[in-house]
Scaffold this motif. Sequence first.
Motif, mmCIF file in Angstrom:
data_model
loop_
_atom_site.group_PDB
_atom_site.id
_atom_site.type_symbol
_atom_site.label_atom_id
_atom_site.label_comp_id
_atom_site.label_asym_id
_atom_site.label_seq_id
_atom_site.Cartn_x
_atom_site.Cartn_y
_atom_site.Cartn_z
ATOM 1 N N VAL A 168 13.630 44.576 3.451
ATOM 2 C CA VAL A 168 14.340 45.760 2.952
ATOM 3 C C VAL A 168 15.208 46.394 4.038
ATOM 4 C CG1 VAL A 168 14.079 48.056 1.923
ATOM 5 C CG2 VAL A 168 12.535 46.193 1.243
ATOM 6 N N LYS A 169 14.621 46.618 5.202
ATOM 7 C CA LYS A 169 15.358 47.289 6.269
ATOM 8 C C LYS A 169 16.086 46.320 7.191
ATOM 9 C CE LYS A 169 13.915 51.275 7.477
ATOM 10 N NZ LYS A 169 13.271 52.468 8.055
ATOM 11 N N LYS A 170 15.881 44.997 6.938
ATOM 12 C CA LYS A 170 16.562 43.953 7.715
ATOM 13 C C LYS A 170 16.305 44.101 9.214
ATOM 14 C CE LYS A 170 18.292 42.574 3.840
ATOM 15 N NZ LYS A 170 17.714 41.394 3.160
ATOM 16 N N LYS A 171 15.078 44.405 9.538
ATOM 17 C CA LYS A 171 14.704 44.562 10.941
ATOM 18 C C LYS A 171 13.487 43.707 11.228
ATOM 19 C CE LYS A 171 13.309 47.965 14.420
ATOM 20 N NZ LYS A 171 12.963 49.370 14.697
ATOM 21 N N ALA A 172 13.605 42.823 12.218
ATOM 22 C CA ALA A 172 12.496 41.938 12.594
ATOM 23 C C ALA A 172 11.556 42.664 13.549
ATOM 24 C CB ALA A 172 13.028 40.678 13.242
ATOM 25 N N LEU A 173 10.263 42.624 13.238
ATOM 26 C CA LEU A 173 9.264 43.239 14.103
ATOM 27 C C LEU A 173 8.432 42.211 14.861
ATOM 28 C CD1 LEU A 173 7.871 46.072 11.776
ATOM 29 C CD2 LEU A 173 9.703 46.217 13.478
ATOM 30 N N VAL A 174 8.369 40.986 14.332
ATOM 31 C CA VAL A 174 7.522 39.972 14.947
ATOM 32 C C VAL A 174 8.161 39.415 16.218
ATOM 33 C CG1 VAL A 174 6.432 37.715 14.653
ATOM 34 C CG2 VAL A 174 6.432 39.352 12.770
ATOM 35 N N TRP A 175 9.442 39.065 16.149
ATOM 36 C CA TRP A 175 10.094 38.441 17.301
ATOM 37 C C TRP A 175 10.093 39.337 18.550
ATOM 38 C CZ3 TRP A 175 10.716 34.146 19.464
ATOM 39 C CH2 TRP A 175 11.638 33.970 20.504
ATOM 40 N N PRO A 176 10.382 40.646 18.428
ATOM 41 C CA PRO A 176 10.286 41.501 19.618
ATOM 42 C C PRO A 176 8.891 41.506 20.241
ATOM 43 C CG PRO A 176 11.538 42.612 17.925
ATOM 44 C CD PRO A 176 10.968 41.379 17.288
ATOM 45 N N MET A 177 7.833 41.344 19.413
ATOM 46 C CA MET A 177 6.483 41.320 19.956
ATOM 47 C C MET A 177 6.162 39.966 20.602
ATOM 48 S SD MET A 177 3.922 43.164 20.659
ATOM 49 C CE MET A 177 4.267 44.669 19.737
ATOM 50 N N ILE A 178 7.034 38.984 20.389
ATOM 51 C CA ILE A 178 6.901 37.687 21.061
ATOM 52 C C ILE A 178 7.755 37.645 22.326
ATOM 53 C CG2 ILE A 178 7.328 35.205 20.869
ATOM 54 C CD1 ILE A 178 6.740 35.437 17.880
ATOM 55 N N SER A 179 9.028 38.014 22.175
ATOM 56 C CA SER A 179 9.966 37.931 23.302
ATOM 57 C C SER A 179 9.958 39.179 24.171
ATOM 58 C CB SER A 179 11.386 37.704 22.778
ATOM 59 O OG SER A 179 11.844 38.843 22.055
ATOM 60 N N GLY A 180 9.615 40.326 23.557
ATOM 61 C CA GLY A 180 9.671 41.593 24.269
ATOM 62 C C GLY A 180 11.007 42.279 24.170
ATOM 63 N N ASN A 181 12.009 41.599 23.578
ATOM 64 C CA ASN A 181 13.367 42.128 23.534
ATOM 65 C C ASN A 181 13.753 42.595 22.135
ATOM 66 O OD1 ASN A 181 13.875 41.450 26.297
ATOM 67 N ND2 ASN A 181 14.194 39.328 25.663
ATOM 68 N N ALA A 182 14.590 43.625 22.090
ATOM 69 C CA ALA A 182 15.128 44.134 20.827
ATOM 70 C C ALA A 182 16.369 44.962 21.146
ATOM 71 C CB ALA A 182 14.096 44.962 20.087
ATOM 72 N N GLU A 183 17.035 45.442 20.085
ATOM 73 C CA GLU A 183 18.200 46.298 20.274
ATOM 74 C C GLU A 183 17.771 47.627 20.884
ATOM 75 O OE1 GLU A 183 21.466 45.928 19.869
ATOM 76 O OE2 GLU A 183 21.197 43.799 19.380
ATOM 77 N N VAL A 184 18.451 48.019 21.936
ATOM 78 C CA VAL A 184 18.141 49.266 22.631
ATOM 79 C C VAL A 184 19.364 50.165 22.608
ATOM 80 C CG1 VAL A 184 17.469 50.316 24.816
ATOM 81 C CG2 VAL A 184 16.489 48.119 24.142
ATOM 82 N N GLN A 185 19.159 51.387 22.126
ATOM 83 C CA GLN A 185 20.223 52.384 22.150
ATOM 84 C C GLN A 185 19.826 53.485 23.122
ATOM 85 O OE1 GLN A 185 20.799 53.730 18.140
ATOM 86 N NE2 GLN A 185 21.480 51.725 17.391
#
Length: 217
Positions: A168-185
Amino acid sequence: MQGKVWDLATRLFHWLLVIAFAVACYSGFQDKIVGNYGDIHRRAGIFILILVLFRFIWGVVGSDTSRFSRFVKGPRSILHYVRGESQDSGDSIGHSPLGALSVMAMLVLLLTQATLGLFGTDGILFEGPLAHLVDNSERITLIHRWIGYSLMGLVGLHLAAILFYKLVKKKALVWPMISGNAEVQGTPPIMRSQWRAITVFFVSGGLVCSVIFIWLQ
């Protein structure tokens, strides 16, 4: 901009807890079906206790996104978030107010369940290492079991939330918990030293094992 949002210690805690909880659930049910998985269940429970104690300490001295002071909100903030009145849309770094509530509930239940497991027994196949210290260990085991069912329900809600964010929100939560990286503002969160995390883990393990060892005497 891609940036580091979850430190290695928090990611390892998360996935080790997933594995340990799955092993504890499987071995707990297998005790009622075939064989004796009591030793595996005990070891998994003690490891969960160490992990959860680590997480509580890391929630005070760890990296920014892991600190409770950053993401744990009061009832008013949670209500505003649910109503959509909060400035925190859930897309900021770390946990949303509602997600933080789920995390804290899960940690408290895990701490309670793992602690009770030390004192529990079913009177047949399973006996916790400290069951000899109490007179009502079978009742403790019953409470331990029902908390386990509650935790499985929370895990189900957690997975449903992950799917909701993905679909629905088109936001991945699993991959950041694997790689540690995500979009940062804005300003990236501060990551603490891995040596600090290692120290906290060994302190947690030492505390749990010391208490069990002393009470076994």
